[in-house]
Design an enzyme around this catalytic site. Structure first.
Site, PDB file in Angstrom:
ATOM      1  N   TYR A 153       4.371 -74.930 -69.776  1.00  0.00           N
ATOM      2  CA  TYR A 153       3.628 -74.450 -70.941  1.00  0.00           C
ATOM      3  C   TYR A 153       3.940 -73.005 -71.305  1.00  0.00           C
ATOM      4  O   TYR A 153       3.963 -72.648 -72.485  1.00  0.00           O
ATOM      5  CB  TYR A 153       2.127 -74.661 -70.708  1.00  0.00           C
ATOM      6  CG  TYR A 153       1.827 -76.114 -70.451  1.00  0.00           C
ATOM      7  CD1 TYR A 153       1.849 -77.032 -71.499  1.00  0.00           C
ATOM      8  CD2 TYR A 153       1.619 -76.578 -69.159  1.00  0.00           C
ATOM      9  CE1 TYR A 153       1.633 -78.374 -71.264  1.00  0.00           C
ATOM     10  CE2 TYR A 153       1.400 -77.926 -68.910  1.00  0.00           C
ATOM     11  CZ  TYR A 153       1.412 -78.821 -69.968  1.00  0.00           C
ATOM     12  OH  TYR A 153       1.219 -80.147 -69.726  1.00  0.00           O
TER      13      TYR A 153
ATOM     14  N   HIS B 241      -4.992 -55.860 -72.726  1.00  0.00           N
ATOM     15  CA  HIS B 241      -4.749 -55.152 -71.471  1.00  0.00           C
ATOM     16  C   HIS B 241      -5.180 -56.070 -70.321  1.00  0.00           C
ATOM     17  O   HIS B 241      -5.797 -55.615 -69.359  1.00  0.00           O
ATOM     18  CB  HIS B 241      -5.539 -53.843 -71.420  1.00  0.00           C
ATOM     19  CG  HIS B 241      -5.185 -52.879 -72.507  1.00  0.00           C
ATOM     20  ND1 HIS B 241      -5.895 -51.709 -72.728  1.00  0.00           N
ATOM     21  CD2 HIS B 241      -4.210 -52.892 -73.448  1.00  0.00           C
ATOM     22  CE1 HIS B 241      -5.367 -51.053 -73.752  1.00  0.00           C
ATOM     23  NE2 HIS B 241      -4.334 -51.756 -74.199  1.00  0.00           N
TER      24      HIS B 241
ATOM     25  N   HIS C  48      -2.583 -58.174 -78.890  1.00  0.00           N
ATOM     26  CA  HIS C  48      -2.233 -57.251 -77.807  1.00  0.00           C
ATOM     27  C   HIS C  48      -3.462 -57.063 -76.931  1.00  0.00           C
ATOM     28  O   HIS C  48      -4.544 -56.729 -77.423  1.00  0.00           O
ATOM     29  CB  HIS C  48      -1.788 -55.908 -78.394  1.00  0.00           C
ATOM     30  CG  HIS C  48      -1.665 -54.797 -77.378  1.00  0.00           C
ATOM     31  ND1 HIS C  48      -1.097 -54.978 -76.148  1.00  0.00           N
ATOM     32  CD2 HIS C  48      -2.046 -53.493 -77.441  1.00  0.00           C
ATOM     33  CE1 HIS C  48      -1.123 -53.823 -75.482  1.00  0.00           C
ATOM     34  NE2 HIS C  48      -1.708 -52.923 -76.243  1.00  0.00           N
TER      35      HIS C  48
END
Length: 214
Positions: free
Chosen positions: A121, A96, A94
């Protein structure tokens, strides 16, 4: 080197690589990876991904309880939602990352598939990427939203927050995350330029030839 020691080193190496290239900044972002015994290694809360200590990664049991290391990221429920619902998940990343977050805020994006089909891709590595609504950081409802997808998506984009990607192993998850960010960057760079995206037939060929869950 043991399985656990190797995975600890790989998490820190890849986290630093992403940090050094500006894919995550400050103390943002988190990674988890599953060991063969079902336990998880997770990046600790409040730690910059460029300066992780392999010995201080959070080691969680199968119920999410801390076995050793520093306190885990508050986003653990988001990670475990993928492990619990998507068969074969070996790692979750995860971030940002800037371009992905920017894309999440555009009103015209398709919430069922936020990435335009600009290259094969992103389709091969991610399938369709679902936009999820805004949640406060650490809100366990993020995990509930992922569970609601019943394992159908390997990647989601949290609105105004950032992408989350699951992969069969740590390297696959990181490579897929990088593909998501690069495709988001392409989408922003070509916005308003009427780029020649892949046709529906070309997308179908990629899905067929590379056995993509679409």
């Amino acid at each position: 080197m043991s399985e656990e020691a190797k995975l600890r080193e790989d998490i820190c190496t890849l986290a630093k690589s992403m940090f050094d290239r500006g894919l995550t900044c400050g103390a943002s972002g988190n990674i988890s990876a599953r060991l063969s015994d079902g336990t998880l290694l997770v990046t600790p809360t409040g730690r910059a991904m460029g300066f992780l200590d392999p010995a201080r990664l959070s080691h969680l049991d199968e119920e999410g309880r801390l076995i050793s290391g520093d306190a885990a990221t508050k986003e653990v429920p988001l990670h475990t939602a993928f492990y619990d619902t998507r068969t074969g998940t070996g790692a979750v990343v995860h971030l940002h990352s800037t371009h992905s977050v920017a894309l999440s805020m555009l009103p015209e994006i398709n919430p069922d598939n936020v990435l335009p089909p600009l290259t094969p891709y992103s389709i091969m590595r991610l399938g369709k990427v679902k936009l999820l609504p805004f949640f406060l950081p650490g809100d366990p409802n993020m995990g509930d939203a992922v569970r609601g997808l019943a394992g159908r998506r390997s990647a989601v984009l949290l609105a105004n927050h950032g992408p989350v990607v699951a992969g069969k192993d740590l390297w696959a998850a990181v490579f897929a995350m990088e593909e998501l960010e690069e495709t988001a960057k392409l989408a922003l760079l070509t916005r308003g330029c009427r780029p020649r995206a892949l046709t529906a037939d070309q997308v179908a060929a990629v899905v067929r030839d590379f056995d993509v869950r679409w």
